[in-house]
Design an enzyme around this catalytic site. Structure first.
Site, PDB file in Angstrom:
ATOM      1  N   ARG A 259      19.040 -25.173 -35.650  1.00 51.62           N
ATOM      2  CA  ARG A 259      19.762 -23.778 -35.850  1.00 51.62           C
ATOM      3  C   ARG A 259      21.407 -24.220 -35.357  1.00 51.62           C
ATOM      4  O   ARG A 259      21.532 -24.533 -34.484  1.00 51.62           O
ATOM      5  CB  ARG A 259      19.202 -22.700 -35.069  1.00 51.62           C
ATOM      6  CG  ARG A 259      17.665 -22.353 -35.486  1.00 51.62           C
ATOM      7  CD  ARG A 259      17.205 -21.282 -34.674  1.00 51.62           C
ATOM      8  NE  ARG A 259      15.814 -21.172 -35.057  1.00 51.62           N
ATOM      9  CZ  ARG A 259      15.008 -20.026 -34.552  1.00 51.62           C
ATOM     10  NH1 ARG A 259      15.535 -19.320 -33.927  1.00 51.62           N
ATOM     11  NH2 ARG A 259      13.784 -20.230 -35.044  1.00 51.62           N
ATOM     12  N   ARG A 274      19.203 -22.247 -25.647  1.00 49.08           N
ATOM     13  CA  ARG A 274      19.713 -22.274 -26.832  1.00 49.08           C
ATOM     14  C   ARG A 274      20.086 -23.660 -27.304  1.00 49.08           C
ATOM     15  O   ARG A 274      21.346 -23.711 -27.125  1.00 49.08           O
ATOM     16  CB  ARG A 274      20.625 -21.095 -26.849  1.00 49.08           C
ATOM     17  CG  ARG A 274      21.162 -20.691 -28.245  1.00 49.08           C
ATOM     18  CD  ARG A 274      22.027 -19.414 -28.032  1.00 49.08           C
ATOM     19  NE  ARG A 274      21.622 -18.345 -27.483  1.00 49.08           N
ATOM     20  CZ  ARG A 274      20.698 -17.276 -27.921  1.00 49.08           C
ATOM     21  NH1 ARG A 274      20.636 -17.465 -29.252  1.00 49.08           N
ATOM     22  NH2 ARG A 274      20.402 -16.476 -27.079  1.00 49.08           N
ATOM     23  N   GLU A 346      12.435 -14.494 -24.443  1.00 53.52           N
ATOM     24  CA  GLU A 346      11.717 -14.738 -25.323  1.00 53.52           C
ATOM     25  C   GLU A 346      11.119 -16.128 -25.524  1.00 53.52           C
ATOM     26  O   GLU A 346      11.846 -17.453 -25.726  1.00 53.52           O
ATOM     27  CB  GLU A 346      12.365 -14.477 -26.760  1.00 53.52           C
ATOM     28  CG  GLU A 346      11.516 -14.675 -28.051  1.00 53.52           C
ATOM     29  CD  GLU A 346      12.497 -14.527 -29.102  1.00 53.52           C
ATOM     30  OE1 GLU A 346      13.456 -13.744 -29.215  1.00 53.52           O
ATOM     31  OE2 GLU A 346      12.226 -14.847 -30.243  1.00 53.52           O
ATOM     32  N   SER A 349       7.866 -15.000 -31.142  1.00 55.10           N
ATOM     33  CA  SER A 349       8.358 -13.688 -31.732  1.00 55.10           C
ATOM     34  C   SER A 349       7.115 -13.600 -32.912  1.00 55.10           C
ATOM     35  O   SER A 349       6.856 -14.568 -33.662  1.00 55.10           O
ATOM     36  CB  SER A 349       9.585 -13.885 -32.336  1.00 55.10           C
ATOM     37  OG  SER A 349      10.184 -12.550 -32.901  1.00 55.10           O
ATOM     38  N   ARG A 387      11.552 -23.655 -24.642  1.00 59.21           N
ATOM     39  CA  ARG A 387      11.517 -22.664 -23.444  1.00 59.21           C
ATOM     40  C   ARG A 387      10.389 -22.583 -22.580  1.00 59.21           C
ATOM     41  O   ARG A 387      10.339 -22.208 -21.534  1.00 59.21           O
ATOM     42  CB  ARG A 387      11.726 -21.388 -24.361  1.00 59.21           C
ATOM     43  CG  ARG A 387      13.207 -21.310 -24.908  1.00 59.21           C
ATOM     44  CD  ARG A 387      13.283 -19.762 -25.377  1.00 59.21           C
ATOM     45  NE  ARG A 387      14.829 -19.642 -26.014  1.00 59.21           N
ATOM     46  CZ  ARG A 387      15.127 -18.611 -26.769  1.00 59.21           C
ATOM     47  NH1 ARG A 387      14.323 -17.475 -26.718  1.00 59.21           N
ATOM     48  NH2 ARG A 387      16.361 -18.640 -27.115  1.00 59.21           N
TER      49      ARG A 387
END
Length: 420
Positions: A259, A274, A346, A349, A387
């Site tokens: 990303r 991130r 998070e 999802s 994460r």
RNA sequence: GGAGAGGUGGCCGAGCGGCUGAAGGCAGCGGUUUGCUAAACCGCCGUAGGGGUAACACUCUACCCAGGGUUCAAAUCCCUGCCUCUCCGCCA
């Protein structure tokens, strides 16, 4: 993509639903163009019918060796008209399609109304925060001190937002991947898809045309690195008509995800939270429409099971209308507790896209009575690996700076019980 | 990277610029025959969109990998792209 019939028949509903999600565009131009497109279609079909009839007459005359000159002359003109109308039709249709592709999905009735993530609603919690007798450190401090995470050297190799896992750090990452895949093995069929996909695939899941800036693009091939395995997995059945008995289909894949994180400069600049490249195990379900919300609940539970086995405290939140993703009708986020940050983050999802992606991808199923209908697609992380490493480092840290390995992972780490 | 062959309905496989939505076969569905099964025989048997109907019927349009082009007319001719196969080269 939204149902065009719904737009034509109940535009007010669509607009008010889109407003819940963050705003509706003007439909004036679309309405006008849609009407024009349908007019053109009827006219073109009429002319073509005439042309086809005339063609038969010409063939007939030629066979009888009669002159067909008069019809030929007329048909030249008709052909000309058709060509002109068609070029207008193509233009109008393309414009309409492009517009429709920019419209997000509508929220499901059960989604809480709200504007930002602060309006998300907590559904449930599981487990407890670890009781630490010292002030917790962040995962990057822990990781660097133990020599398992190296951000400096990753920056040398590539740049910011990349990491080099070393030794037991790399092993922990790999242990988690295998643990999760093994856990889901009985319900989901394992896949290893391409990590590079074409434009069409990105359009299906909703990354394109609106979010190209978030993707890594390969110029020579006009292809993209996947931001999630959702993209290749959902595209598996693109353009197919499945049979009702085949459904539901459950797929999973471990893949790296890439990303750009454009627009998040300055956010989470430290640590693993991130990254431009991270690992993830993704779960995807193709479901009959009337069962998709049951499957969404089970999907969340499947993802939660990972955290339960790792004994990590988490909560499940239902995203409010304003925080819902572009393609989603309903989304649950699973947020794990991170002592080093003093907040939930998070790690998964889980979304139901209803027919939104299926329409873009033209994925349908044939009912036992022979009709073809769009199916529903769902997906969820099961889980984001990086994460989860963060959560383990921060929740299992000890006063002496070491990190205890959760019991379920030890068989995957050659019996290692602690990183010191 | 170089040379060649090819992409037609669920599958196999024909196809002359007009009479081809597409021969023939297999599979599938309905029926006749049959103690049962098998076989034989007869019929049906693509998808999508529009019109039409109470629902059928019926009818129009599009689709023979995709997108362009030539033509009054394209599965059939031309161009581009994608994919598959064979040979050579290179290579994990």
């Amino acid at each position: 993509m939204l149902d065009v019939k719904l737009l034509r028949e109940n535009l007010n509903l669509v607009q008010s639903e889109l407003n819940k999600k963050g705003g509706a565009p003007s439909f004036d131009r679309w309405l006008q163009q849609d009407t024009r497109a349908r007019e053109l279609k009827v006219k073109i079909e009429e002319l073509r019918a005439r042309k086809n009839k005339a063609s038969e007459q010409i063939a007939e005359k030629k066979r009888k060796k009669e002159s067909a000159d008069s019809i030929l002359e007329e048909m030249k003109q008709v052909a000309q008209q058709v060509t002109e109308m068609q070029s207008e039709q193509v233009k109008v249709q393309e414009e309409n399609r492009q517009f429709l592709l920019t419209l997000p999905n509508l929220p499901h009735a059960s989604v809480p109304i709200g504007k930002t993530e602060h309006d998300n609603v907590e559904i449930r919690q599981w487990g407890n925060r670890p009781s630490l007798s010292f002030s917790p450190k962040s995962h990057w401090e822990i990781g660097e001190r133990l020599g398992i995470l190296d951000f400096e050297r990753a920056a040398k190799i590539m740049g910011a937002r990349f990491v080099l896992y070393q030794g037991l750090g790399a092993r922990l990452e790999r242990a988690l991947i295998n643990f999760m895949l093994d856990l889901h093995q009985s319900k989901y069929k394992e896949m290893i898809p391409p990590y590079i996909v074409n434009r069409e695939s990105m359009q299906v899941t909703g990354q394109l045309p609106k979010f190209e800036d978030d993707l890594f693009h390969l110029e020579a091939e006009d292809a993209f690195l996947i931001p999630t395995a959702e993209v290749p997995l959902t595209n598996i059945h693109r353009g197919e008509i499945l049979s009702e008995e085949q459904l539901p289909l459950h797929y999973m894949a471990y893949t790296p995800c890439f990303r750009r994180e454009a627009g998040s400069y300055g956010k989470d600049t430290k640590g693993l939270i991130r990254q431009h490249q991270f690992n993830k195990v993704e779960l995807v379900i193709f479901s009959l429409p009337d069962q998709s919300y049951e499957w969404l609940e089970r999907l969340v539970l499947d993802a939660e099971e990972v955290l339960k086995r790792l004994n990590l405290h988490y909560r499940v939140v239902s995203l409010c209308t304003g925080d819902l993703g572009f393609s989603s009708a309903k989304t649950y986020d699973i947020e794990v507790w991170l002592p080093g940050q003093g907040q939930y983050r998070e790690v998964s999802s889980c979304s139901n896209f209803e027919t939104f992606q299926a329409r873009r991808a033209d994925i349908r199923y044939r009912t036992t009575s022979g009709k073809t209908e769009y199916l529903h697609t769902l997906n969820g992380s099961g889980l984001a690996i990086g994460r989860t490493v963060v959560a383990i480092l921060e929740n299992y840290q000890q006063a002496d700076g070491s990190v205890v390995i959760p019991e379920v992972l030890r068989p995957y780490m050659g019996g290692v019980e602690r990183i010191t």
